[in-house]
Design a protein around this motif. Structure first.
Motif, PDB file in Angstrom:
ATOM      1  N   ILE A   1      -4.434  26.534   4.111  1.00 33.05           N
ATOM      2  CA  ILE A   1      -3.690  25.273   4.175  1.00 33.05           C
ATOM      3  C   ILE A   1      -4.349  24.208   3.296  1.00 33.05           C
ATOM      4  O   ILE A   1      -3.666  23.448   2.602  1.00 33.05           O
ATOM      5  N   LEU A   2      -5.685  24.171   3.286  1.00 30.66           N
ATOM      6  CA  LEU A   2      -6.371  23.198   2.429  1.00 30.66           C
ATOM      7  C   LEU A   2      -6.066  23.456   0.954  1.00 30.66           C
ATOM      8  O   LEU A   2      -5.777  22.535   0.194  1.00 30.66           O
ATOM      9  N   LEU A   3      -6.109  24.734   0.583  1.00 28.99           N
ATOM     10  CA  LEU A   3      -5.930  25.097  -0.822  1.00 28.99           C
ATOM     11  C   LEU A   3      -4.482  24.861  -1.263  1.00 28.99           C
ATOM     12  O   LEU A   3      -4.224  24.313  -2.332  1.00 28.99           O
ATOM     13  N   PHE A   4      -3.542  25.285  -0.434  1.00 30.37           N
ATOM     14  CA  PHE A   4      -2.135  25.237  -0.846  1.00 30.37           C
ATOM     15  C   PHE A   4      -1.351  24.181  -0.071  1.00 30.37           C
ATOM     16  O   PHE A   4      -0.161  24.335   0.151  1.00 30.37           O
ATOM     17  N   TYR A   5      -2.024  23.107   0.317  1.00 26.97           N
ATOM     18  CA  TYR A   5      -1.368  22.051   1.099  1.00 26.97           C
ATOM     19  C   TYR A   5      -0.121  21.528   0.388  1.00 26.97           C
ATOM     20  O   TYR A   5       0.960  21.440   0.963  1.00 26.97           O
ATOM     21  N   LYS A   6      -0.322  21.200  -0.877  1.00 29.14           N
ATOM     22  CA  LYS A   6       0.777  20.624  -1.662  1.00 29.14           C
ATOM     23  C   LYS A   6       1.950  21.603  -1.770  1.00 29.14           C
ATOM     24  O   LYS A   6       3.110  21.228  -1.573  1.00 29.14           O
ATOM     25  N   GLU A   7       1.645  22.867  -2.038  1.00 30.83           N
ATOM     26  CA  GLU A   7       2.695  23.861  -2.201  1.00 30.83           C
ATOM     27  C   GLU A   7       3.425  24.112  -0.879  1.00 30.83           C
ATOM     28  O   GLU A   7       4.649  24.234  -0.854  1.00 30.83           O
TER      29      GLU A   7
ATOM     30  N   LYS B   1       3.728  22.066   1.595  1.00 33.74           N
ATOM     31  CA  LYS B   1       4.519  20.883   1.921  1.00 33.74           C
ATOM     32  C   LYS B   1       5.845  20.915   1.170  1.00 33.74           C
ATOM     33  O   LYS B   1       6.907  20.724   1.762  1.00 33.74           O
ATOM     34  N   LEU B   2       5.766  21.199  -0.128  1.00 26.76           N
ATOM     35  CA  LEU B   2       6.986  21.236  -0.934  1.00 26.76           C
ATOM     36  C   LEU B   2       7.910  22.362  -0.469  1.00 26.76           C
ATOM     37  O   LEU B   2       9.118  22.158  -0.324  1.00 26.76           O
TER      38      LEU B   2
ATOM     39  N   PHE C   1       7.104  27.224  -8.510  1.00 25.85           N
ATOM     40  CA  PHE C   1       6.267  27.762  -7.434  1.00 25.85           C
ATOM     41  C   PHE C   1       7.026  28.921  -6.784  1.00 25.85           C
ATOM     42  O   PHE C   1       8.207  29.120  -7.065  1.00 25.85           O
ATOM     43  N   LEU C   2       6.371  29.639  -5.924  1.00 26.80           N
ATOM     44  CA  LEU C   2       6.998  30.833  -5.363  1.00 26.80           C
ATOM     45  C   LEU C   2       7.174  30.673  -3.859  1.00 26.80           C
ATOM     46  O   LEU C   2       6.306  31.085  -3.084  1.00 26.80           O
TER      47      LEU C   2
ATOM     48  N   LEU D   1       4.816  32.093  -0.667  1.00 26.63           N
ATOM     49  CA  LEU D   1       4.213  31.157   0.293  1.00 26.63           C
ATOM     50  C   LEU D   1       4.685  31.474   1.706  1.00 26.63           C
ATOM     51  O   LEU D   1       3.901  31.483   2.653  1.00 26.63           O
TER      52      LEU D   1
ATOM     53  N   PHE E   1      11.459  15.125   8.075  1.00 30.31           N
ATOM     54  CA  PHE E   1      10.168  15.707   7.692  1.00 30.31           C
ATOM     55  C   PHE E   1       9.123  14.586   7.638  1.00 30.31           C
ATOM     56  O   PHE E   1       9.396  13.505   7.117  1.00 30.31           O
TER      57      PHE E   1
ATOM     58  N   TYR F   1       4.760  17.916  -9.091  1.00 34.63           N
ATOM     59  CA  TYR F   1       4.032  19.128  -8.711  1.00 34.63           C
ATOM     60  C   TYR F   1       4.128  20.192  -9.808  1.00 34.63           C
ATOM     61  O   TYR F   1       3.176  20.924 -10.056  1.00 34.63           O
TER      62      TYR F   1
ATOM     63  N   TRP G   1      -0.393  24.993  -9.706  1.00 37.53           N
ATOM     64  CA  TRP G   1      -0.925  25.384  -8.401  1.00 37.53           C
ATOM     65  C   TRP G   1      -2.204  24.614  -8.088  1.00 37.53           C
ATOM     66  O   TRP G   1      -2.990  24.302  -8.974  1.00 37.53           O
TER      67      TRP G   1
ATOM     68  N   ARG H   1      -4.118  18.585  -6.907  1.00 36.23           N
ATOM     69  CA  ARG H   1      -3.418  17.572  -6.104  1.00 36.23           C
ATOM     70  C   ARG H   1      -3.080  16.363  -6.962  1.00 36.23           C
ATOM     71  O   ARG H   1      -3.798  16.062  -7.907  1.00 36.23           O
TER      72      ARG H   1
END
Lengths: 370, 245
Positions: free
Chosen positions: A159-165, A167-168, A181-182, A186, B88, B101, B106, B109
């Motif tokens: 979750i820390l690493l892919f937080y942004k992904e 979330k999106l 992104f995939l 995810l 959300f 993004y 990937w 941030r």
């Protein structure tokens, strides 16, 4: 207080945290029921893993469970895509079948081992300290602590690493895909984590409490904040609180620890549902009450403005006539007048009511903003 | 004027039923184009297929001369407002940052640079004051402005927008159209799914009339005729409002 007490509490806190992490995303993805499905459907995976290793805390069990969990997700999706069955029915079909398969396997082949149905459903936290990790003859603590700790760290890292992904993908999976992104990858990674957490946690707390811990704290946290990072943080805090208070409730009542933890999860939600800062019942009730008075005051000043300087103002603007003209009960009318007086929107001249400049202002504004 | 979007013989099928049949579409740079057609005509499907969200049964799609995935960051997408959950837990600024993004890739941030860009995009849609609002508190028009800002912040070459005027008030509608026309004037290509036939002529340069097949396409003055509309809408009165979906 013996070491056992601390070990059990520590394990339950780690389990609760590990569940709350992926649980937050499950709740936001409106997939809470998927945790139910996965936590049951991992059973055949665990049983097969157990046959292979003859050890309930082997990492192979976690892998076996994870495979079964992902299989569940894939099967549900596949059935849903045929459009013959809706998603909720597909979930119900797949997980009950897989779970039943696991139960049958236990009943047929594993009757004489420590893998019985009760343990599967409710787990037994009280036995956690008896299953210890020994390395080179040294006691490193309960095995469950390591299993759930490693899975918990895995969830936190992901979750820390892919937080942004994440979330999106959760908020807008179409945009996630168009930006390169995939979302599918995810999604399945998250489901894999949910499955692994469910397996690791299930030995300690059983498959039913896993659901409570995955869905409960995030659902409660959702009531408290409008920010994803805070929602995750609050989920963890609430999960840990439920673990500790559940443990002590069980200690005092001499009851099942898992059962008391699940109950505390429910209590937390019920309390927050009533007193949460923006969405709680209490706030909503206060807001409605406040709005009722505010609206009544607006009605009063508009009424006074309409009849200001008209021949009939002498009767229209009397407190005892508001009853007829605005259809208000006497006590309510008096309450409104008292509030308007104290806010200096009106003043009383004998028995008549008169608008002050600020009252006239409010009336004008109120009429513009209809 | 160079060709920016090029679609050849595109067919999309849902099981055996074609939803789009043999579509050809060419859009040049500096064009503001409306996709118009009745409900179920395949307008959203066309956009989603061009963006790679739906697999076509046949046909080729080129954007800026390349397959979509190679130019993904140069393409901005505004989905239908109702396609996401506005409850959300996130803020207006956060949603706009999502537009960046793709460029971040990937793991990286968004930082203060990105926040500045996002605020600038919010400025363009007159929503800076709301940047820290929770998105659940926005009105329909404000939600649409936020979605637009999220696409603008990408500084894309090509924009696809699915009903950006759906359910917004008149002020927002004019603000959005002004913005789209500014984009067009600065050489961008903007393709908009549009449902209000009354405003097609005043808002857009080109129109693509669609009803599973391509009925007609080209400059509004040539293509947007009563006869073409009858063909598109199956003989019903031309200038009627399409029921909102």
């Amino acid at each position: 207080m013996s070491a056992f007490h601390w070990e059990i509490q520590l394990v339950s806190m780690v389990v609760a945290t590990a569940c709350a992490l992926p649980g937050t995303f499950l709740v936001l993805r409106k997939m809470a029921m998927m945790s139910d499905a996965i936590s049951h459907a991992i059973l055949p995976g665990i049983v097969i893993g157990f046959f292979l290793t003859e050890n309930l805390s082997s990492p192979l069990l976690i892998l076996g469970g994870a495979v079964a969990g992902l299989l569940t997700v894939a099967l549900v999706e596949w059935i849903r895509k045929t459009d013959r069955v809706r998603e909720d029915a597909a979930i119900g079909l797949v997980f009950s079948t897989l779970f039943a398969l696991g139960v049958l396997m236990i009943a047929q082949f594993a009757n004489d081992v420590h893998l019985d149905i009760d343990a599967v459903l409710l787990g037994e936290l009280a036995f956690v300290p008896f299953d210890r990790l020994m390395l080179f003859g040294r006691d490193l603590g309960p095995q469950a602590l390591y299993a759930t700790g490693i899975v918990g760290l895995l969830c936190a890292g992901f979750i820390l690493l892919f937080y942004k992904e994440l979330k999106l993908a959760t908020f807008d999976s179409a945009l996630c895909a168009t930006l390169g992104f995939l979302p599918g990858v995810l999604h399945y990674s998250l489901m894999g984590l949910v499955s692994m957490t469910a397996v690791a946690a299930f030995d300690a707390v059983g498959s039913i409490l896993v659901i409570a811990l995955m869905v409960g704290p995030p659902a409660s946290a959702y009531l408290m904040t409008h920010q994803l990072s805070k929602m995750i943080l609050y989920s963890i805090i609430l999960a840990i609180l439920a673990a500790i208070s559940g443990y002590w409730a069980a200690y005092l009542l001499d009851a099942s620890i898992a059962g008391c933890m699940a109950t505390m999860v429910g209590v937390e939600f019920a309390v927050l549902f009533c007193v949460a800062p923006h969405q709680g019942l209490l706030v909503a009730w206060k807001r409605r009450r406040h709005q009722r008075w505010a609206f009544a005051i607006k009605m009063l000043v508009i009424h006074l403005l309409q009849h200001e300087d008209t021949p009939e103002s002498e009767q229209e603007c009397r407190v005892d006539h508001l009853q007829d003209h605005l259809a208000w009960e006497q006590p309510f009318a008096e309450g409104v007048v008292a509030r308007a007086l104290s806010r200096k929107l009106i003043r009383s001249v004998g028995e008549y009511l008169e608008l002050t400049p600020s009252g006239r202002n409010l009336a004008h504004q109120a009429m513009v903003h209809v | 004027m160079s060709t920016v979007i090029e679609v050849r013989d595109l067919t999309v099928a849902y099981r055996e039923n074609p939803v789009l049949w043999d579509i050809d579409l060419d859009v040049g740079s500096g064009t503001l184009m409306a996709i118009v057609g009745p409900n179920g005509a395949g307008k959203t499907t066309l956009i989603k297929t061009i963006l790679g969200l739906i697999k076509p049964a046949a046909g080729q799609i080129r954007i800026l001369g390349q397959p979509y995935h190679k130019v993904a960051t140069s393409v901005g997408y505004v989905p239908q407002r109702g396609s996401v959950d506005w409850d959300f837990p996130t803020s207006v600024l956060d949603v706009v940052l999502m537009g960046l993004y793709g460029r971040l890739g990937w793991i990286r941030r968004p930082g203060s640079m990105q926040r500045k860009e996002a605020l600038a995009a919010l400025e363009k849609v007159d929503m800076v004051d709301y940047s820290h609002q929770q998105i659940s508190q926005l009105s329909g028009g404000q939600q649409q402005r936020v979605f637009l800002a999220r696409a603008l912040v990408q500084k894309a070459q090509v924009y696809f927008m699915d009903e950006p005027l759906q359910g917004v008030d008149a002020t927002t509608e004019h603000a959005i159209i002004d913005l789209l026309q500014v984009l067009r004037s600065s050489g961008k290509t903007v393709v908009v799914v549009h449902h209000d036939l009354q405003t097609v002529s005043s808002y857009f340069d080109e129109v693509f009339l669609l009803n599973i097949r391509r009925i007609s396409s080209g400059p509004v003055s040539e293509v947007f005729t009563d006869q073409n509309l009858k063909l598109t809408y199956g003989g019903r009165v031309a200038i009627i409002k399409e029921p909102t979906s």
